[in-house]
Design an enzyme around this catalytic site. Structure first.
Site, PDB file in Angstrom:
ATOM      1  CB  THR A   1      18.402 -23.128  58.395  1.00 33.63           C
ATOM      2  OG1 THR A   1      19.083 -23.078  57.147  1.00 33.63           O
ATOM      3  CG2 THR A   1      17.805 -24.517  58.583  1.00 33.63           C
TER       4      THR A   1
ATOM      5  NE  ARG B   1      22.041 -21.764  51.286  1.00 30.65           N
ATOM      6  CZ  ARG B   1      22.599 -20.671  51.799  1.00 30.65           C
ATOM      7  NH1 ARG B   1      23.163 -20.703  53.002  1.00 30.65           N
ATOM      8  NH2 ARG B   1      22.577 -19.540  51.101  1.00 30.65           N
TER       9      ARG B   1
ATOM     10  CG  LEU C   1      20.312 -25.271  62.518  1.00 33.86           C
ATOM     11  CD1 LEU C   1      18.912 -25.096  63.121  1.00 33.86           C
ATOM     12  CD2 LEU C   1      20.285 -26.334  61.432  1.00 33.86           C
ATOM     13  CG  ASP C   2      23.237 -21.823  56.557  1.00 34.53           C
ATOM     14  OD1 ASP C   2      24.347 -21.920  57.110  1.00 34.53           O
ATOM     15  OD2 ASP C   2      23.015 -22.256  55.411  1.00 34.53           O
ATOM     16  CD  GLN C   3      20.919 -13.929  59.986  1.00 34.62           C
ATOM     17  OE1 GLN C   3      22.141 -13.783  60.056  1.00 34.62           O
ATOM     18  NE2 GLN C   3      20.101 -12.905  59.803  1.00 34.62           N
TER      19      GLN C   3
END
Length: 233
Positions: A59, A157, A55-57
């Site tokens: 998110t 995104r 997961l992106d930072q």
């Protein structure tokens, strides 16, 4: 350190509610990451749990951890085979004309000295498919449920930007970054639910509550519908 909420737990898996701002990997410049919490997340087991996916930072939401290497291998294979059902909530920074649909746009990675690396929609890229539906509309923003069929880097995104016509609110790479008007301080993306099938066992199923910063924008919890496009068997 804060305590990470546990959404699902058994002998081979954990699902935690990852807060926005917590990176999976330790930053090069140092600082807190998921690694700082792994010892506490052993919960009496001998081995440290291992993150199965990314997961992106920015998110928040459902993150699957495996308690041992064999389980990690099986869960990673389920992701690779597109057997995992993933539900995300995202706030699009603009109106969305339709109520639902499917975005099929190939994605490719590019980089430059000025902007670093990022993903773009490109015909020669890797296939990426996202199913979506509008959940709520506010002035200048739209709450959208995303169900990615594939798992490409930054897929939601880019699909929001190129497929729906506007980036996610707060996105610093594909949008305008932190939004003073709304108070959004991060990319407004939340991993709301995760279901991982298991042979001979009940599936891993977890859901993460709507984050406070989503609620601060005026959005409320919405019960997810049945998956209109089930994972490939």
């Amino acid at each position: 350190m804060i305590t990470l909420p546990i959404l699902f737990e058994d002998a081979e898996a954990l699902v935690i509610d990852k807060p926005a701002g917590l990176p999976i990997d330790r930053p090069r410049a140092g600082g807190t990451s998921l690694e700082n919490y792994l010892d506490a997340l052993r919960l009496g087991f001998q081995r440290l749990p291992l993150a199965v996916h990314r997961l992106d930072q920015d998110t928040s939401g459902c993150l699957l951890l495996a308690r041992n290497a064999k389980a990690h291998k099986r869960f990673a294979a389920a992701f690779e085979a597109r057997q995992v059902e993933k539900v995300y909530l995202g706030v699009v920074a603009g109106p969305v004309a339709d109520d639902d649909g499917t975005i099929a746009l190939n994605l490719s990675k590019i980089s430059s000295a000025e902007k670093g690396w990022r993903m773009i929609a490109a015909r020669a890229g890797k296939p990426a498919i996202t199913h979506w539906r509008v959940l709520d509309r506010k002035e200048g923003m739209t709450l959208v449920e995303f169900r990615p069929e594939t798992g490409r880097t930054h897929q939601i995104r880019i699909h929001a930007l190129a497929g729906l016509g506007a980036a996610l609110l707060g996105d610093p790479v594909y949008g305008s970054g932190a939004d003073v008007t709304t108070g959004a301080r991060r990319t407004m993306l939340h991993a709301a639910a995760l279901t991982v099938p298991r042979e001979g066992k009940a599936p891993i199923a977890a859901s993460a509550p709507l984050p406070a910063d989503f609620a601060a924008l005026g959005f409320a919890e919405v019960e997810p519908e049945a998956d209109p496009c089930p994972p490939t068997p």
